[in-house]
Scaffold this active site. Structure first.
Site, PDB file in Angstrom:
ATOM      1  N   PRO A   2      30.182  50.790  31.713  1.00  8.10           N
ATOM      2  CG  PRO A   2      28.169  49.863  32.369  1.00  8.10           C
ATOM      3  CD  PRO A   2      29.583  49.504  32.074  1.00  8.10           C
ATOM      4  CD  GLU A   3      34.255  54.840  33.351  1.00  6.76           C
ATOM      5  OE1 GLU A   3      34.481  55.862  34.007  1.00  6.76           O
ATOM      6  OE2 GLU A   3      35.086  53.910  33.220  1.00  6.76           O
ATOM      7  CE  LYS A  51      30.809  54.843  38.521  1.00  4.96           C
ATOM      8  NZ  LYS A  51      31.906  53.867  38.351  1.00  4.96           N
ATOM      9  CG  ASN A 159      39.245  50.950  36.123  1.00  5.65           C
ATOM     10  OD1 ASN A 159      40.051  51.528  36.848  1.00  5.65           O
ATOM     11  ND2 ASN A 159      39.524  49.814  35.511  1.00  5.65           N
ATOM     12  NE  ARG A 240      37.017  48.364  38.652  1.00  6.41           N
ATOM     13  CZ  ARG A 240      36.054  49.241  38.371  1.00  6.41           C
ATOM     14  NH1 ARG A 240      35.525  49.985  39.327  1.00  6.41           N
ATOM     15  NH2 ARG A 240      35.626  49.369  37.140  1.00  6.41           N
TER      16      ARG A 240
END
Length: 261
Positions: A2-3, A51, A159, A240
């Site tokens: 998810p972004e 988000k 990311n 990340r």
């Protein structure tokens, strides 16, 4: 993963089936809100900020965040769920549709939604202010990848976007950001382009949707150099995965930062 584009696409779908309708079922399967029941209330709308997904219901806002594994599904009444029931964290239903949030990273019921979103930077898919995004990033001296993912700078870049945007701008993710205006504009265009697509892409080539993300050890699609991987984050608990091409994204000399920021 998810972004910002995923959250906005999800919110639009939820808004289509819930806005203006009366709830027949409202269940939050998290300890702090387990006794909350808004059945009988009307959903005013569902929208995303960065988000974060906001269900505005009566005088309350249901605030959820997909984090890494979360999803919202829409079903017909009585429809069979595509994920196990024990993963359900929120159930919001009307007479016409059943919506279920699985593995949501945040689930909370708020009287003032500003508590959830006032810290966020400009959102390319919402209240967008490119100049403000540039100003915030200019004040951030951290590695480029870390700065781009900080939601107080720009809301919506995750990311995958961080990795892909830095490749497209030829920046080593470990360097401080430079050419900030260009990368902000590119990122905004990419989010707006991807929000309407079923599959997010940065290359425009079907089946080869990313330049570097998830491609450690494979040849760069542009130059053939082996893609490398490291970890970056604002602190050791929030690292990340970061991917880059050493040839297409060489470290910049210190003077480059002074002339471009």
């Amino acid at each position: 993963m998810p972004e910002g584009d995923t959250a906005h696409r999800t919110a639009r779908r939820l808004n289509e089936v819930l806005a203006g309708r009366v709830l027949t079922r409202f269940e939050l399967r998290v300890p702090r809100a387990a006794t909350s029941d808004l059945a009988g209330e009307t959903v005013r709308d569902v929208r995303a900020v960065g988000k974060h997904i906001l269900h505005r219901i009566g005088n309350f806002t249901l605030h959820t965040h997909l984090k890494m594994e979360g999803e919202w599904h829409v079903y017909a009444p009585g429809g069979r769920w595509r994920r196990p029931a024990f993963q359900a964290r929120a159930i919001v239903s009307t007479a016409e549709h059943q919506t279920v949030g699985f593995d949501l990273g945040i689930v909370e019921l708020l009287r003032d939604e500003r508590d959830a979103i006032t810290h966020l930077g400009p959102d390319p898919l919402g209240a967008w202010d490119a100049d403000e995004a540039v100003r915030r990033l200019e004040r951030d001296p951290r590695p480029a990848h870390v700065a781009l993912l900080d939601q107080t700078n720009v809301a919506g870049f995750g990311n995958i976007y961080g990795n892909e945007l830095l490749f497209l701008r030829g920046m080593d993710p470990r360097d401080p950001l430079r050419g900030i205006r260009e990368i902000v504009d590119l990122g905004a265009r990419a989010l707006r382009s991807n929000v309407g697509r079923p599959v997010r892409t940065f290359t425009g080539v079907r089946g080869q949707d990313t330049w570097v993300y998830g491609r450690a050890g494979l040849p760069c699609r542009r130059c053939g150099t082996v893609i490398r991987e490291t970890s970056l984050g604002p602190d050791p608990t929030r690292q990340r995965r970061v991917f880059w091409c050493p040839t297409c994204q060489p470290p910049a000399p210190y003077s480059a930062f002074q002339s471009s920021r």
